[in-house]
Design a protein around this motif. Structure first.
Motif, PDB file in Angstrom:
ATOM      1  N   GLN A 266       3.414   0.738   1.369  1.00 48.84           N
ATOM      2  CA  GLN A 266       2.714   1.253   0.195  1.00 48.84           C
ATOM      3  C   GLN A 266       1.214   0.944   0.184  1.00 48.84           C
ATOM      4  OE1 GLN A 266       3.873  -0.280  -3.744  1.00 48.84           O
ATOM      5  NE2 GLN A 266       1.658  -0.274  -4.104  1.00 48.84           N
ATOM      6  N   LEU A 267       0.848  -0.307   0.439  1.00 51.00           N
ATOM      7  CA  LEU A 267      -0.560  -0.685   0.320  1.00 51.00           C
ATOM      8  C   LEU A 267      -1.417   0.098   1.309  1.00 51.00           C
ATOM      9  CD1 LEU A 267      -0.369  -4.566  -0.176  1.00 51.00           C
ATOM     10  CD2 LEU A 267       0.024  -2.714  -1.813  1.00 51.00           C
ATOM     11  N   HIS A 268      -0.897   0.286   2.500  1.00 55.60           N
ATOM     12  CA  HIS A 268      -1.626   1.069   3.501  1.00 55.60           C
ATOM     13  C   HIS A 268      -1.663   2.552   3.108  1.00 55.60           C
ATOM     14  CE1 HIS A 268      -0.146  -2.585   5.526  1.00 55.60           C
ATOM     15  NE2 HIS A 268      -1.313  -2.543   6.143  1.00 55.60           N
ATOM     16  N   ALA A 269      -0.585   3.030   2.491  1.00 54.70           N
ATOM     17  CA  ALA A 269      -0.565   4.417   2.018  1.00 54.70           C
ATOM     18  C   ALA A 269      -1.607   4.632   0.924  1.00 54.70           C
ATOM     19  CB  ALA A 269       0.827   4.775   1.495  1.00 54.70           C
ATOM     20  N   GLU A 270      -1.810   3.615   0.073  1.00 55.47           N
ATOM     21  CA  GLU A 270      -2.824   3.733  -0.972  1.00 55.47           C
ATOM     22  C   GLU A 270      -4.213   3.956  -0.379  1.00 55.47           C
ATOM     23  OE1 GLU A 270      -2.899   1.236  -4.489  1.00 55.47           O
ATOM     24  OE2 GLU A 270      -0.916   0.462  -3.955  1.00 55.47           O
ATOM     25  N   ALA A 271      -4.508   3.267   0.719  1.00 57.30           N
ATOM     26  CA  ALA A 271      -5.812   3.434   1.364  1.00 57.30           C
ATOM     27  C   ALA A 271      -6.015   4.875   1.813  1.00 57.30           C
ATOM     28  CB  ALA A 271      -5.945   2.478   2.548  1.00 57.30           C
ATOM     29  N   TYR A 272      -4.962   5.489   2.350  1.00 61.24           N
ATOM     30  CA  TYR A 272      -5.080   6.855   2.843  1.00 61.24           C
ATOM     31  C   TYR A 272      -5.028   7.880   1.720  1.00 61.24           C
ATOM     32  CZ  TYR A 272      -5.593   6.270   7.818  1.00 61.24           C
ATOM     33  OH  TYR A 272      -6.124   6.003   9.049  1.00 61.24           O
ATOM     34  N   ALA A 273      -4.361   7.547   0.616  1.00 61.28           N
ATOM     35  CA  ALA A 273      -4.363   8.446  -0.540  1.00 61.28           C
ATOM     36  C   ALA A 273      -5.768   8.589  -1.114  1.00 61.28           C
ATOM     37  CB  ALA A 273      -3.411   7.936  -1.618  1.00 61.28           C
TER      38      ALA A 273
ATOM     39  N   VAL B 123      -0.100  11.508   0.373  1.00 59.46           N
ATOM     40  CA  VAL B 123       0.383  10.989   1.658  1.00 59.46           C
ATOM     41  C   VAL B 123       1.792  10.423   1.451  1.00 59.46           C
ATOM     42  CG1 VAL B 123      -1.969  10.414   2.387  1.00 59.46           C
ATOM     43  CG2 VAL B 123      -0.539   8.646   1.329  1.00 59.46           C
ATOM     44  N   TYR B 124       2.473  10.187   2.583  1.00 60.58           N
ATOM     45  CA  TYR B 124       3.751   9.473   2.504  1.00 60.58           C
ATOM     46  C   TYR B 124       4.015   8.756   3.816  1.00 60.58           C
ATOM     47  CZ  TYR B 124       6.164  13.101   5.293  1.00 60.58           C
ATOM     48  OH  TYR B 124       6.564  13.952   6.300  1.00 60.58           O
ATOM     49  N   THR B 125       4.746   7.664   3.729  1.00 55.19           N
ATOM     50  CA  THR B 125       5.183   6.932   4.918  1.00 55.19           C
ATOM     51  C   THR B 125       6.711   7.003   4.978  1.00 55.19           C
ATOM     52  OG1 THR B 125       5.508   4.766   3.873  1.00 55.19           O
ATOM     53  CG2 THR B 125       3.270   5.321   4.566  1.00 55.19           C
ATOM     54  N   PHE B 126       7.235   6.898   6.180  1.00 57.93           N
ATOM     55  CA  PHE B 126       8.695   6.880   6.363  1.00 57.93           C
ATOM     56  C   PHE B 126       8.957   6.024   7.591  1.00 57.93           C
ATOM     57  CE2 PHE B 126      12.474   9.922   5.463  1.00 57.93           C
ATOM     58  CZ  PHE B 126      13.350   8.868   5.514  1.00 57.93           C
ATOM     59  N   ALA B 127       9.344   4.784   7.371  1.00 59.10           N
ATOM     60  CA  ALA B 127       9.394   3.840   8.484  1.00 59.10           C
ATOM     61  C   ALA B 127      10.337   2.687   8.171  1.00 59.10           C
ATOM     62  CB  ALA B 127       7.987   3.305   8.756  1.00 59.10           C
ATOM     63  N   PRO B 128      10.688   1.893   9.205  1.00 53.54           N
ATOM     64  CA  PRO B 128      11.501   0.695   8.960  1.00 53.54           C
ATOM     65  C   PRO B 128      10.714  -0.345   8.175  1.00 53.54           C
ATOM     66  CG  PRO B 128      11.386   1.219  11.315  1.00 53.54           C
ATOM     67  CD  PRO B 128      10.372   2.060  10.631  1.00 53.54           C
ATOM     68  N   THR B 129      11.397  -1.056   7.296  1.00 57.88           N
ATOM     69  CA  THR B 129      10.814  -2.185   6.577  1.00 57.88           C
ATOM     70  C   THR B 129      11.787  -3.355   6.669  1.00 57.88           C
ATOM     71  OG1 THR B 129      11.694  -1.264   4.524  1.00 57.88           O
ATOM     72  CG2 THR B 129       9.385  -0.864   4.982  1.00 57.88           C
ATOM     73  N   PHE B 130      11.282  -4.547   6.369  1.00 59.72           N
ATOM     74  CA  PHE B 130      12.038  -5.756   6.670  1.00 59.72           C
ATOM     75  C   PHE B 130      11.967  -6.738   5.497  1.00 59.72           C
ATOM     76  CE2 PHE B 130      10.209  -3.768  10.341  1.00 59.72           C
ATOM     77  CZ  PHE B 130      11.241  -3.698  11.251  1.00 59.72           C
TER      78      PHE B 130
END
Length: 449
Positions: free
Chosen positions: A195-202, A208-215
């Motif tokens: 999310q935080l990185h997506a905010e930078a690109y928004a 924008v959207y991300t779709f990835a593994p999280t832990f």
């Protein structure tokens, strides 16, 4: 052509069409004069019945040797069988054994438990139930991408290795512990959110959207938690809480509706497996408009019905349990409901602080049958408020300074949400344990393969 394509086109099939395909044997029955092979090629949960006629054919193709799980290549003529259980079958001209399965192949016709299958994740997709689940999972992922791509969203690749805990919950998995010879010259973590990185690109691309593994390093052994899971997180600039809530609702309904349509055989199989309850549950979600309910009002409703719950100590500031969420969606609203404006003490540091100074502009979207399926918020716009909130929570500001600095360079308000993808797969398939909707589950204390 795949078996799925045959079933999709069955109304236009003609007798005596030639067909060749490769797959794996599900069953082998019959006698020396007439043998029936049931074969699956992985394109659908539906199987193709193959008929092998004649003693010479059985002897020529070594049909007696074929065990369950054997890989084969078959050529033959399609015969329509509208009066039979299956709409068509293949009368084989050629049967080529590719690789014989050993006699101890663990996926046999006898009933096998999901607990047992979790011990062999490399083989469990050979069962019908996991074929269905994984085909639905793949379609859901594709439909999510389609939804956002068609609406002008930029897909960004958020980093998996990060220098900060995006949620501030302290449940990070550490890549290196800081003891010596730091590869990154500092502590590094597996990402808990994009999310935080997506905010930078928004702040550049608006949508924008991300779709990835999280832990998450949660020492949890429940049926709802994984240490590694997939998260889909859109972020939209110039967007408020109400707008992002309706985006979440629209996205879910479009994705689920398209998946039911395009994976009809798998959904039908899973529905029948669950006594017809699956499609009924999904229909309750799809057919009813979203209700928006203030957290404060939700607490009042739960207090009035506290005898329904195991956790009866209900108060303003309570982090709703799964039983509370399901009750609100299933018994009160009888459809999807977004709970909004939560107490700030139970939500993350980055959420927009409301004027009452007690709540934040956050929402949880609840669905009948599962409870929370999405969580999101409007983001805090004030640098000073963010810094103060970090201090209140005793979160080190330095690793997050870049995030605060976004507010200094032309920042506009944004909103977004996170969809735990496996939770969605559970919902659409009706599978009750999250470990059974991901190919290779990773949980606390156990990592296979």
């Amino acid at each position: 052509m795949t078996v799925k394509q045959l079933f999709d086109k069955q109304d236009n099939l003609k007798n005596d069409q030639k067909f060749a395909f490769e797959g794996w044997v599900i069953s082998n029955r019959g006698n020396n004069k007439l043998r029936f092979l049931v074969v699956n090629d992985g394109s659908t949960v539906n199987n193709l019945q193959v008929v092998v006629k004649g003693e010479e054919a059985n002897e020529k193709f070594k049909i007696d040797d074929i065990n369950l799980g054997t890989s084969i290549k078959i050529e033959g003529i399609l015969k329509l069988t509208p009066e039979a259980k299956q709409p068509f079958e293949l009368v084989a001209d050629q049967v080529q054994i590719i690789n014989l399965a050993d006699n101890d192949f663990p996926i046999q016709k006898k009933e096998i438990t999901l607990d047992f299958l979790r011990e062999i994740p490399h083989l469990r997709a050979k069962t019908a139930i996991f074929k269905a689940v994984m085909l639905v999972r793949s379609r859901l992922m594709l439909e999510i991408h389609n939804y956002f791509q068609e609406r002008g969203f930029l897909n960004i690749s958020a980093p998996i290795i990060t220098s900060n805990d995006g949620e501030g919950a302290g449940e990070t998995l550490i890549v290196n512990d800081g003891s010596k010879d730091l590869f990154f010259k500092q502590k590094a973590f597996l990402g808990v959110t994009g999310q935080l990185h997506a905010e930078a690109y928004a702040q550049v691309f608006k949508k924008v959207y991300t779709f990835a593994p999280t832990f998450r390093a949660e020492n949890s052994h429940t049926s709802r938690h994984l240490a590694e899971f997939w998260m889909m997180e859109p972020e939209v600039a110039f967007c408020n809480l109400k707008e992002i809530i309706h985006l979440a609702d629209d996205m879910l309904k479009a994705v689920i509706k398209n998946t039911i349509k395009k994976q009809a055989a798998e959904i039908k199989y899973l529905d029948e497996l669950q006594g017809g309850n699956l499609l009924d549950t999904l229909d309750k979600f799809l057919s009813k408009d979203l209700t928006i309910l203030e957290y404060k009002k939700a607490i009042e409703i739960l207090k009035e019905n506290k005898k329904e719950f195991e956790e009866q100590n209900i108060y303003f500031g309570l982090d709703l349990a799964s039983e509370h969420e399901k009750f609100l969606a299933e018994k009160i609203v009888k459809g999807p409901v977004a709970i909004t404006n939560f107490p700030k003490e139970i939500k993350a540091f980055y959420m927009y602080q409301n004027k009452d100074k007690k709540t934040v502009a956050a929402f949880d979207l609840l669905a009948p049958g599962i409870g929370e399926i999405i969580g999101g918020s409007q983001r805090e716009e004030s640098y000073d408020k963010l810094a103060k909130r970090l201090a209140e929570l005793k979160i080190n500001q330095e690793p997050l300074q870049w995030y605060l600095d976004l507010r200094r360079f032309g920042y506009v308000g944004s909103s977004g949400f996170g969809l735990g993808f496996e939770r969605l797969v559970m919902y659409v398939t009706g599978i009750s344990n999250i470990r059974d909707v991901i190919p290779f589950p990773r949980v606390a204390g156990s990592i296979k393969m």
